[in-house]
Design a protein around this motif. Structure first.
Motif, PDB file in Angstrom:
ATOM      1  N   ILE A 187      -0.186  -2.062   9.079  1.00 17.57           N
ATOM      2  CA  ILE A 187       1.197  -3.296   8.479  1.00 17.57           C
ATOM      3  C   ILE A 187       1.173  -2.631   6.907  1.00 17.57           C
ATOM      4  N   MET A 188      -0.209  -2.710   6.391  1.00 22.17           N
ATOM      5  CA  MET A 188       0.181  -2.006   4.752  1.00 22.17           C
ATOM      6  C   MET A 188       0.349  -1.321   4.330  1.00 22.17           C
ATOM      7  N   VAL A 189       0.768  -0.435   4.732  1.00 25.42           N
ATOM      8  CA  VAL A 189       1.464   0.811   4.956  1.00 25.42           C
ATOM      9  C   VAL A 189       2.626   1.353   4.962  1.00 25.42           C
ATOM     10  N   ALA A 190       3.118   0.324   5.806  1.00 23.32           N
ATOM     11  CA  ALA A 190       4.581   0.176   5.727  1.00 23.32           C
ATOM     12  C   ALA A 190       5.058  -1.431   4.844  1.00 23.32           C
ATOM     13  N   LEU A 191       4.530  -2.075   4.604  1.00 28.02           N
ATOM     14  CA  LEU A 191       4.314  -3.162   3.479  1.00 28.02           C
ATOM     15  C   LEU A 191       4.657  -2.104   1.897  1.00 28.02           C
ATOM     16  N   VAL A 192       3.787  -1.406   1.622  1.00 27.57           N
ATOM     17  CA  VAL A 192       3.876   0.233   0.523  1.00 27.57           C
ATOM     18  C   VAL A 192       4.928   0.203   0.055  1.00 27.57           C
ATOM     19  N   VAL A 193       5.755   0.978   1.389  1.00 29.65           N
ATOM     20  CA  VAL A 193       7.065   2.416   1.871  1.00 29.65           C
ATOM     21  C   VAL A 193       7.776   0.835   1.668  1.00 29.65           C
ATOM     22  N   PHE A 227       8.140  -1.533  -0.319  1.00 25.07           N
ATOM     23  CA  PHE A 227       7.537  -2.010  -2.164  1.00 25.07           C
ATOM     24  C   PHE A 227       8.142  -1.201  -2.720  1.00 25.07           C
ATOM     25  N   ILE A 228       7.881   0.461  -2.062  1.00 25.57           N
ATOM     26  CA  ILE A 228       8.770   1.338  -2.961  1.00 25.57           C
ATOM     27  C   ILE A 228      10.493   1.757  -2.665  1.00 25.57           C
ATOM     28  N   LYS A 229      10.837   1.554  -1.488  1.00 23.16           N
ATOM     29  CA  LYS A 229      11.946   1.446  -1.779  1.00 23.16           C
ATOM     30  C   LYS A 229      12.933  -0.280  -2.121  1.00 23.16           C
ATOM     31  N   VAL A 230      12.004  -1.239  -2.593  1.00 20.29           N
ATOM     32  CA  VAL A 230      12.415  -2.123  -2.914  1.00 20.29           C
ATOM     33  C   VAL A 230      12.789  -1.615  -4.165  1.00 20.29           C
ATOM     34  N   TYR A 231      11.354  -0.818  -5.664  1.00 20.13           N
ATOM     35  CA  TYR A 231      11.635  -0.811  -6.138  1.00 20.13           C
ATOM     36  C   TYR A 231      12.763   0.065  -6.721  1.00 20.13           C
ATOM     37  N   ASP A 232      13.718   0.614  -5.805  1.00 21.80           N
ATOM     38  CA  ASP A 232      14.734   1.332  -6.646  1.00 21.80           C
ATOM     39  C   ASP A 232      16.393   0.539  -7.145  1.00 21.80           C
ATOM     40  N   TYR A 233      15.870  -1.198  -6.263  1.00 25.22           N
ATOM     41  CA  TYR A 233      16.625  -2.460  -6.807  1.00 25.22           C
ATOM     42  C   TYR A 233      15.930  -2.899  -8.009  1.00 25.22           C
ATOM     43  N   LYS A 234      15.073  -2.399  -8.538  1.00 21.30           N
ATOM     44  CA  LYS A 234      14.276  -3.355  -9.282  1.00 21.30           C
ATOM     45  C   LYS A 234      15.034  -4.187 -10.694  1.00 21.30           C
ATOM     46  N   THR A 235      15.710  -3.582 -10.867  1.00 19.95           N
ATOM     47  CA  THR A 235      16.814  -4.061 -11.862  1.00 19.95           C
ATOM     48  C   THR A 235      17.062  -5.513 -11.848  1.00 19.95           C
ATOM     49  N   ASN A 236      17.674  -5.405 -10.112  1.00 20.71           N
ATOM     50  CA  ASN A 236      18.444  -7.075  -9.910  1.00 20.71           C
ATOM     51  C   ASN A 236      16.909  -7.404  -9.604  1.00 20.71           C
ATOM     52  N   LEU A 237      15.972  -7.530  -9.945  1.00 20.57           N
ATOM     53  CA  LEU A 237      15.367  -8.447  -8.890  1.00 20.57           C
ATOM     54  C   LEU A 237      14.595  -9.392 -10.350  1.00 20.57           C
ATOM     55  N   PRO A 238      14.799 -10.136 -10.570  1.00 15.46           N
ATOM     56  CA  PRO A 238      13.558 -11.121 -11.197  1.00 15.46           C
ATOM     57  C   PRO A 238      12.531 -10.460 -12.392  1.00 15.46           C
ATOM     58  N   ILE A 254       0.878  -7.596  -4.973  1.00 16.86           N
ATOM     59  CA  ILE A 254       0.499  -7.713  -3.803  1.00 16.86           C
ATOM     60  C   ILE A 254       0.160  -5.931  -3.293  1.00 16.86           C
ATOM     61  N   HIS A 255       1.251  -5.100  -4.154  1.00 13.09           N
ATOM     62  CA  HIS A 255       1.453  -3.872  -3.960  1.00 13.09           C
ATOM     63  C   HIS A 255       0.012  -2.776  -4.909  1.00 13.09           C
ATOM     64  N   THR A 256      -0.939  -3.532  -5.526  1.00 16.84           N
ATOM     65  CA  THR A 256      -1.859  -3.042  -6.437  1.00 16.84           C
ATOM     66  C   THR A 256      -3.405  -3.135  -5.509  1.00 16.84           C
ATOM     67  N   TRP A 257      -2.765  -4.709  -4.897  1.00 18.49           N
ATOM     68  CA  TRP A 257      -4.480  -5.268  -3.759  1.00 18.49           C
ATOM     69  C   TRP A 257      -4.259  -4.511  -2.324  1.00 18.49           C
ATOM     70  N   PHE A 258      -3.093  -3.964  -1.602  1.00 20.88           N
ATOM     71  CA  PHE A 258      -2.734  -2.977  -0.593  1.00 20.88           C
ATOM     72  C   PHE A 258      -3.935  -1.414  -1.147  1.00 20.88           C
ATOM     73  N   THR A 259      -2.780  -0.998  -1.868  1.00 22.65           N
ATOM     74  CA  THR A 259      -3.092   0.568  -2.206  1.00 22.65           C
ATOM     75  C   THR A 259      -4.316   0.417  -2.867  1.00 22.65           C
ATOM     76  N   ASN A 272       2.741   2.571 -17.516  1.00 22.02           N
ATOM     77  CA  ASN A 272       4.900   3.195 -16.624  1.00 22.02           C
ATOM     78  C   ASN A 272       4.223   3.475 -15.237  1.00 22.02           C
ATOM     79  N   ILE A 273       3.174   2.585 -14.439  1.00 17.14           N
ATOM     80  CA  ILE A 273       1.954   3.370 -13.389  1.00 17.14           C
ATOM     81  C   ILE A 273       2.649   3.033 -12.649  1.00 17.14           C
ATOM     82  N   PHE A 274       3.389   1.921 -12.083  1.00 20.58           N
ATOM     83  CA  PHE A 274       4.060   2.430 -10.583  1.00 20.58           C
ATOM     84  C   PHE A 274       5.304   2.886 -10.514  1.00 20.58           C
ATOM     85  N   GLU A 275       6.476   3.676 -12.050  1.00 16.66           N
ATOM     86  CA  GLU A 275       7.182   4.953 -11.415  1.00 16.66           C
ATOM     87  C   GLU A 275       6.698   5.882 -11.628  1.00 16.66           C
ATOM     88  N   ARG A 276       5.683   6.509 -12.512  1.00 12.12           N
ATOM     89  CA  ARG A 276       5.267   7.894 -12.986  1.00 12.12           C
ATOM     90  C   ARG A 276       4.838   8.033 -11.136  1.00 12.12           C
TER      91      ARG A 276
END
Length: 350
Positions: free
Chosen positions: A128-134, A136-147, A157-162, A319-323
């Motif tokens: 479940i953790m691996v699926a959620l991390v994947v 999250f990575i997909k969601v980051y493509d739309y991060k400009t639309n997120l608050p 949550i991504h940091t904790w799971f990783t 810029n950790i997550f983008e890298r």
């Protein structure tokens, strides 16, 4: 990869030197003096790397955990010295440079049924953790639309799971190779009912187990003149300060940016609030408590809220997550090229 191999080869050579020095020099100041060059090398090693994943893993495993373990080992303490008989070289290397700790007393052997249930539960949890991390990575493509707050919550949550996945993988690797039973790295932090419970008994237990003998207990001893009811207060503060400094160093390795000390303020806030919490509990002496579910919501809410305010902005600044996502994409491209080459080779062969 070449830099990674070179850096970790240097780590292995340094640890072998430490292992054999201990056979020639008894524990104490003399052994510590001879091991100081190893400590210095371990502070330099992350600068040899460029991958954000390799920098983060090496800085945490080597610069932080391994250095603290080696200091304890030089004094005859810690996970490298607390076993009934000396560790063999392979086990010494594994325990030194990986976030694992051998249990002091073996657990009773589990029944096949209980072992199977725990294995299935663990597999389901990490799947479940691996699926959620994947995800999250997909969601980051739309991060400009997120608050901004929603994005920082995802980062938390991504940091904790990783972190939990990396530590679990390292422990599983050693368990498979050595057959040793290892202590857990996390203890369901989402069930914490207080800050004391979260930081002391549930979150990243390897760091807690290292900071307690290297920082907390010596400071308690230094301030013992205050009495047992007060000596723990400066010990809590100094322990959180050391943790804050090490986290600032981790971000410096990954971002190569001058720290703004917000991460240190995060740990100072945790130290202050944990101290106040413990004082209140000692005062009321468990005569009055919140219901368990309210305590859990307040604890996790406070940790995540203060992390979004002071801790997680460092990830954005560096810029950790983008890298990291860029490195995932590069690995995917390499895998795709290899797959195409194999298909092409197979086609022309047949």
């Amino acid at each position: 990869m070449v830099s990674f191999i070179e850096a970790w080869s240097l780590v292995m050579v340094s640890l072998c030197y430490t292992f054999y020095i201990a056979k020639l020099v008894p524990k104490g100041i003399n052994r510590l003096i001879l091991i100081i060059p190893v400590l210095f090398i371990f502070f330099i090693v992350p600068f040899l790397l460029s991958s954000i994943h390799f920098i983060g893993i090496t800085a945490f495993f080597i610069t932080w955990l391994a250095n603290f373990k080696i200091i304890l080992f030089a004094l005859g303490l810690g996970p490298l010295s607390s076993n009934p008989r000396p560790l063999s070289l392979p086990i010494f290397l594994a325990v030194s440079c990986l976030p694992i700790k051998i249990q002091r007393s073996p657990r009773p052997p589990p029944t096949s049924h209980s072992h199977g249930v725990r294995s299935r539960e663990g597999l389901l949890k990490y799947t479940i953790m691996v699926a959620l991390v994947v995800l999250f990575i997909k969601v980051y493509d739309y991060k400009t639309n997120l608050p901004d707050k929603a994005l920082l919550t995802l980062y938390a949550i991504h940091t904790w799971f990783t972190l939990e996945l990396v530590l679990a993988a390292a422990a599983a690797l050693v368990r498979t190779m050595s057959g040793l039973e290892l202590e857990p790295q996390f203890n369901k932090p989402y069930l914490a009912t207080s800050l004391q419970d979260f930081w002391g008994r549930r979150w990243n237990l390897m760091v807690t187990g290292i900071l307690r003998p290297t920082v907390y207990e010596p400071i308690v001893h230094v301030f013992s003149f205050l009495g047992p009811d007060r000596s723990w207060v400066p010990a809590v503060y100094v322990t959180f300060i050391v943790s804050g400094l090490m986290h600032e160093l981790m971000f410096f390795y990954m971002g190569r940016l001058r720290p703004d000390w917000k991460v240190m303020w995060f740990f100072l806030v945790q130290a202050f609030c944990t101290t106040v919490e413990v004082m209140i509990k000692k005062t009321v002496n468990n005569r009055w408590t919140f219901p368990t579910w309210i305590s859990r919501v307040l604890t996790i809410g406070f940790v995540i809220g203060t992390a979004k305010w002071l801790f997680l902005p460092a990830f954005i600044q560096c810029n950790i997550f983008e890298r990291g996502i860029g490195e995932y994409a590069a690995i995917g491209e390499v895998a795709t090229r290899i797959k195409k080459s194999m298909i092409t080779s197979l086609y022309y062969t047949t």
